[in-house]
Scaffold this motif. Structure first.
Motif, PDB file in Angstrom:
ATOM      1  N   ARG A  89     -39.711 -16.134   5.705  1.00  0.00           N
ATOM      2  CA  ARG A  89     -39.786 -17.440   4.639  1.00  0.00           C
ATOM      3  C   ARG A  89     -38.773 -18.557   5.097  1.00  0.00           C
ATOM      4  O   ARG A  89     -38.981 -19.549   4.221  1.00  0.00           O
ATOM      5  N   GLU A  90     -38.058 -18.466   6.259  1.00  0.00           N
ATOM      6  CA  GLU A  90     -37.299 -19.424   6.847  1.00  0.00           C
ATOM      7  C   GLU A  90     -38.415 -20.283   7.433  1.00  0.00           C
ATOM      8  O   GLU A  90     -37.782 -21.667   8.002  1.00  0.00           O
ATOM      9  N   GLN A  91     -39.605 -20.256   7.666  1.00  0.00           N
ATOM     10  CA  GLN A  91     -40.320 -21.120   8.303  1.00  0.00           C
ATOM     11  C   GLN A  91     -40.959 -22.342   7.341  1.00  0.00           C
ATOM     12  O   GLN A  91     -40.878 -21.882   5.999  1.00  0.00           O
TER      13      GLN A  91
END
Length: 245
Positions: free
Chosen positions: A61-63
C-alpha cells in the motif's frame, strides 16, 4: 466434463485457481499473445477488480500507483479503496506522454496498452518498449491490463509489455469479452519473483477458507453428540416410565 471429473467439479478451487484452467490459459497465452509462462505463475480471480486488489496486497500500500489520465475510473477506485495512492499521467496520441512518465516517481505503472478507455488509444510497439525501459530504469513494476486484446486480428497482434520485461510486468486480462461479463473470471500472470511473494498470501487465504470448515465440523460434531445424549436420555426416561407402570 461431469463424466470426466465426477464430483471433483463440485470441490472448492485452490487459492490460485484449478490446475486444468491454468494449464489451458498458459497454452492460450502462448498461442495468441506469444507469452510463455508456467501455469504456477497464473492466478485466477473473480474478475479484474478482485485482481487489482490483490496487486495492491502483493506490491504494498505504500507504493504510488501511476495511472493513465483519463483511465477506467474503477481502476483508481479499487486501488484507493485498498489504501494505495494514485497519480494520473496525461495521455497523448500514442500513450502516456513521455515527459510525464520520465518525471514520475511511482513504483507501479498501470497501463491498458491495447485499448485505453475512454481515450481509445492503442500504444504502438515503440511506446511499449518505452514503458518496459522505464520500469527497468526505475525499478518499478508495470501492471499490463490487456483489455480487448483477445479480440484483435492476428495480423494486428502487437508484442506485449510482459514479453519485453517478464521480470517487471504483471499481465492481467479477463474473459468478459470472450465468454460473458457475468462469468466474473479474470487472471493475471506474475513474474517469478512476485510468484514467491504470493505464497504467504495463498497460505493465509487457504487458512481462512479452512476456518469455516473447521467451525462447521466442530458444530456438526457437537450436534451429533447432543443428538446421542438426547437419544440416551429419552430412552432412559421411557425405561423408567415403563418400570413405574
Amino acid at each position: 466434463v461431469l463424466t470426466d471429473y465426477d464430483r471433483r467439479i463440485l470441490s472448492r478451487s485452490p487459492g490460485s485457481g484449478v490446475q486444468e484452467l491454468r494449464l489451458a490459459i498458459a497454452g492460450y497465452l502462448e498461442r495468441s499473445r506469444g507469452i510463455r509462462v508456467r501455469p504456477e505463475q497464473i492466478v485466477i480471480g473473480a474478475g479484474a477488480e478482485y485482481l487489482y486488489g490483490l496487486v495492491v496486497q502483493l506490491l504494498g500500500r505504500e507504493q504510488v500507483f501511476a495511472l493513465e489520465e483519463p483511465c477506467y475510473e474503477k481502476i483508481r477506485r479499487v486501488y484507493e479503496a485498498n489504501g494505495a495512492k494514485c497519480e494520473g499521467l496525461p495521455m497523448g496520441e500514442d500513450g502516456i506522454v513521455s515527459a510525464a512518465l520520465e518525471k514520475s516517481t511511482a513504483g507501479v505503472l498501470h497501463v491498458t496498452p491495447f485499448h485505453s478507455y475512454p481515450s481509445g488509444v492503442t500504444a504502438p510497439a515503440s511506446k511499449r518498449h518505452e514503458y518496459a525501459a522505464w520500469a527497468r530504469a526505475h525499478g518499478a513494476v508495470i501492471v499490463e491490463d490487456d483489455y480487448d486484446a483477445e479480440l484483435a486480428s492476428p495480423t494486428r497482434r502487437i508484442e506485449t509489455i510482459f514479453s519485453l520485461a517478464p521480470d517487471r510486468v504483471i499481465y492481467l486480462n479477463t474473459f468478459s469479452k470472450t465468454l460473458a461479463p457475468s462469468m466474473r473470471t479474470g487472471f493475471m500472470v506474475l513474474p517469478e519473483a512476485l510468484n514467491e511473494t504470493l505464497r504467504p498470501l495463498r497460505a493465509r487465504r487457504a487458512e481462512l477458507e479452512e476456518q469455516p470448515e473447521r467451525i462447521r465440523s466442530v458444530l456438526l460434531e457437537g450436534a451429533a453428540k447432543a443428538q446421542d445424549i438426547a437419544r440416551k436420555t429419552l430412552s432412559e426416561v421411557r425405561r423408567v416410565m415403563n418400570m413405574e407402570i
